[in-house]
Design a protein around this motif. Structure first.
Motif, PDB file in Angstrom:
ATOM      1  N   HIS A  31       0.476  -2.659  -2.121  1.00 37.57           N
ATOM      2  CA  HIS A  31      -0.950  -2.864  -1.827  1.00 37.57           C
ATOM      3  C   HIS A  31      -1.247  -4.322  -1.484  1.00 37.57           C
ATOM      4  O   HIS A  31      -2.234  -4.919  -1.946  1.00 37.57           O
ATOM      5  CB  HIS A  31      -1.822  -2.413  -3.005  1.00 37.57           C
ATOM      6  N   LEU A  32      -0.385  -4.899  -0.661  1.00 36.56           N
ATOM      7  CA  LEU A  32      -0.551  -6.290  -0.231  1.00 36.56           C
ATOM      8  C   LEU A  32      -0.649  -6.387   1.285  1.00 36.56           C
ATOM      9  O   LEU A  32      -0.208  -7.360   1.896  1.00 36.56           O
ATOM     10  CB  LEU A  32       0.633  -7.132  -0.736  1.00 36.56           C
ATOM     11  N   GLU A  33      -1.248  -5.357   1.897  1.00 35.80           N
ATOM     12  CA  GLU A  33      -1.373  -5.350   3.356  1.00 35.80           C
ATOM     13  C   GLU A  33      -2.189  -6.533   3.858  1.00 35.80           C
ATOM     14  O   GLU A  33      -1.884  -7.088   4.926  1.00 35.80           O
ATOM     15  CB  GLU A  33      -2.029  -4.047   3.838  1.00 35.80           C
ATOM     16  N   GLU A  34      -3.202  -6.955   3.109  1.00 37.30           N
ATOM     17  CA  GLU A  34      -4.048  -8.066   3.548  1.00 37.30           C
ATOM     18  C   GLU A  34      -3.232  -9.357   3.650  1.00 37.30           C
ATOM     19  O   GLU A  34      -3.371 -10.120   4.614  1.00 37.30           O
ATOM     20  CB  GLU A  34      -5.211  -8.265   2.578  1.00 37.30           C
ATOM     21  N   GLU A  35      -2.369  -9.585   2.675  1.00 34.89           N
ATOM     22  CA  GLU A  35      -1.537 -10.792   2.710  1.00 34.89           C
ATOM     23  C   GLU A  35      -0.498 -10.690   3.827  1.00 34.89           C
ATOM     24  O   GLU A  35      -0.202 -11.681   4.487  1.00 34.89           O
ATOM     25  CB  GLU A  35      -0.847 -11.004   1.363  1.00 34.89           C
ATOM     26  N   PHE A  36       0.051  -9.508   4.040  1.00 38.74           N
ATOM     27  CA  PHE A  36       0.998  -9.323   5.142  1.00 38.74           C
ATOM     28  C   PHE A  36       0.313  -9.627   6.472  1.00 38.74           C
ATOM     29  O   PHE A  36       0.897 -10.278   7.353  1.00 38.74           O
ATOM     30  CB  PHE A  36       1.535  -7.890   5.146  1.00 38.74           C
ATOM     31  N   ASN A  37      -0.921  -9.188   6.632  1.00 32.53           N
ATOM     32  CA  ASN A  37      -1.669  -9.458   7.867  1.00 32.53           C
ATOM     33  C   ASN A  37      -1.910 -10.957   8.054  1.00 32.53           C
ATOM     34  O   ASN A  37      -1.962 -11.449   9.189  1.00 32.53           O
ATOM     35  CB  ASN A  37      -2.997  -8.703   7.855  1.00 32.53           C
TER      36      ASN A  37
END
Length: 458
Positions: free
Chosen positions: A360-366
């Protein structure tokens, strides 16, 4: 009794004077390199490495040639024993298995193993993961280090004392030593970390016994986690990291170090310990730590991660030496060899995206993706440099380790427990070809003078 640090502090003025003298008397005019054609850093003018030999182990491709022999930047390619890394990774991933052990076999012996050979090699690695009797207690726990890489180098040298035949440089004996070191590096790194956090950070000490049935990535996660647990995807991602870091040609600093030391006909442990010391440097294996620290700084200072203008402005501050560590470097962006792309970064980015979804770290990956997109154009605008700069493997590896809940102190040791396979392969190649001792030349440029009697010196 005063410590050596106390002695230094008490004589700080004296040491500062000596430092100024050393600085003044060792400075080399950079213009000399341009005027003489000397290869600073063993680099050509265009940044490529000076050709000093040949190898069958690994190959990095970043340029093609036109009809006139001029170099043309190209999408990066990496080969292990002639097999392209993308082909290798996709091959074992399609068969839904881990690939690091197979890569070690390929690098050491020069060809892919069949099913029985791979099984026997895995079993041999598994049996050698446990450290010799008394090693953990006497060599790791009794003398912890605040830096795991220093501890790892010491451990490698100590292995000499536990080897009944350490000086034999016959091929069979060096292969035995190489396999043992590849098996032991993860255990040494994990135990070195446990000793560090126990004695320096006052945390609980736990030592797990290596499991010979697990893959290298599974076993490492098993060793560093209190509950031994990990997900299937976590082990797959760490295995990919090990595969991608295992080899990168003979010219990278740590591998070249291994070959230089090997060329003196010294023992395996001396050569590999020297390579560990080289890899520790932040310009080499420690780069992913700097990436992680830079990203934490960006996250704290950019309020809206989706605002490209705000991101661009802060990246500009970093490049102008107004933010982060004031070096002007964008860590993880650009590479000494690759021009248009780093194939390792492309492969790791794919898996990082998958892991970010699980964590649940898609925002940081983006955020990483946005910086990958924006950094080159900001760099070009500020430095008026038209060269293409792209993310290297370090840009995403630190983020991956963070998602795997691996402590920062273990980032570079993970690099070492992967690259030791490449070091050993190059050491073997150096021994097999029995080349001359590696000895580049330095031209002395100091003005000659005569001895001055002590009483006449100012």
């Amino acid at each position: 009794m005063k410590s050596k640090l106390d002695i230094f502090v008490a004589n700080e003025t004296f040491f500062n004077e000596l430092s100024s003298k050393a600085q003044q008397n060792n400075q080399i005019d950079p213009q000399l390199y341009k005027d003489s054609g000397a290869k600073q850093g063993l680099r050509n003018v265009d940044g490529t490495g000076v050709l000093i030999g040949f190898s069958k182990v690994g190959e990095v491709q970043a340029y093609s040639q036109d009809d006139n022999g001029e170099k043309i930047p190209m999408e990066g390619r990496l080969f292990y024993r002639g097999i392209e890394i993308t082909d290798l990774v996709k091959g074992y991933q399609n068969e839904q298995r881990h690939g690091f052990e197979e890569v070690c076999y390929l690098l050491l012996f020069g060809s892919l193993p069949n099913k029985n050979q791979l099984l026997q090699f895995k079993e041999t690695l598994g049996k050698n993961r446990t450290l010799p009797d008394g090693f953990t207690e006497d060599m790791i726990l009794k003398a912890p280090s605040s830096d795991i890489m220093n501890k790892l180098a010491r451990n490698v040298l100590t292995c000499y004392s536990y080897d009944s035949n350490p000086e034999d440089n016959s091929l069979s004996n060096v292969l035995r030593q190489s396999i043992e070191l590849i098996a032991e590096f993860p255990t040494m790194s994990a135990y070195g970390y446990q000793a560090k956090v126990h004695f320096y950070d006052q945390m609980s000490l736990f030592i797990h016994i290596p499991d010979p049935e697990l893959s290298t990535s599974e076993n490492f996660l098993h060793l560093i986690r209190p509950n031994n647990r990990y997900t299937k995807l976590e082990a797959e991602v760490l295995d990919l990291c090990l595969v991608l870091h295992a080899e990168h040609g003979g010219g990278n600093n740590s591998t070249f170090t291994a070959r230089v030391v090997t060329s003196t006909d010294t023992d395996t442990y001396s050569a590999i310990a020297a390579a560990v010391g080289s890899l520790k440097g932040p310009k080499h294996g420690g780069a992913n730590i700097k990436v992680t620290q830079m990203m934490e700084d960006i996250k704290q200072n950019v309020k809206d991660w989706n605002n490209e203008k705000e991101l661009e402005d802060y990246l500009a501050k970093i490049i102008k030496k107004e933010a982060f560590d004031r070096t002007g470097l964008l860590y993880g962006i650009g590479h000494a060899v690759y021009t248009l792309s780093d194939p390792r970064a492309i492969l790791l980015k794919e898996k990082a995206k998958e892991l970010a979804k699980e964590k649940h770290l898609e925002e940081e990956f983006n955020l990483y993706c946005s910086i990958e997109k924006l950094a080159p154009q900001v760099f070009s605008e500020i430095n008026k440099d038209v060269r293409t700069i792209v993310p290297n493997v370090d840009f995403y590896s630190g983020f991956v380790y963070k998602m795997l809940n691996i402590p920062l102190e273990l980032y570079t040791p993970i690099f070492a427990m992967s690259r030791v396979a490449g070091w050993c392969a190059h050491r073997i190649e150096e021994l097999v070809n029995s080349g001359k001792i590696i000895r580049p030349a330095y031209k002395n440029i100091i003005e000659k003078s005569s001895f001055i009697p002590l009483e006449q010196r100012t």
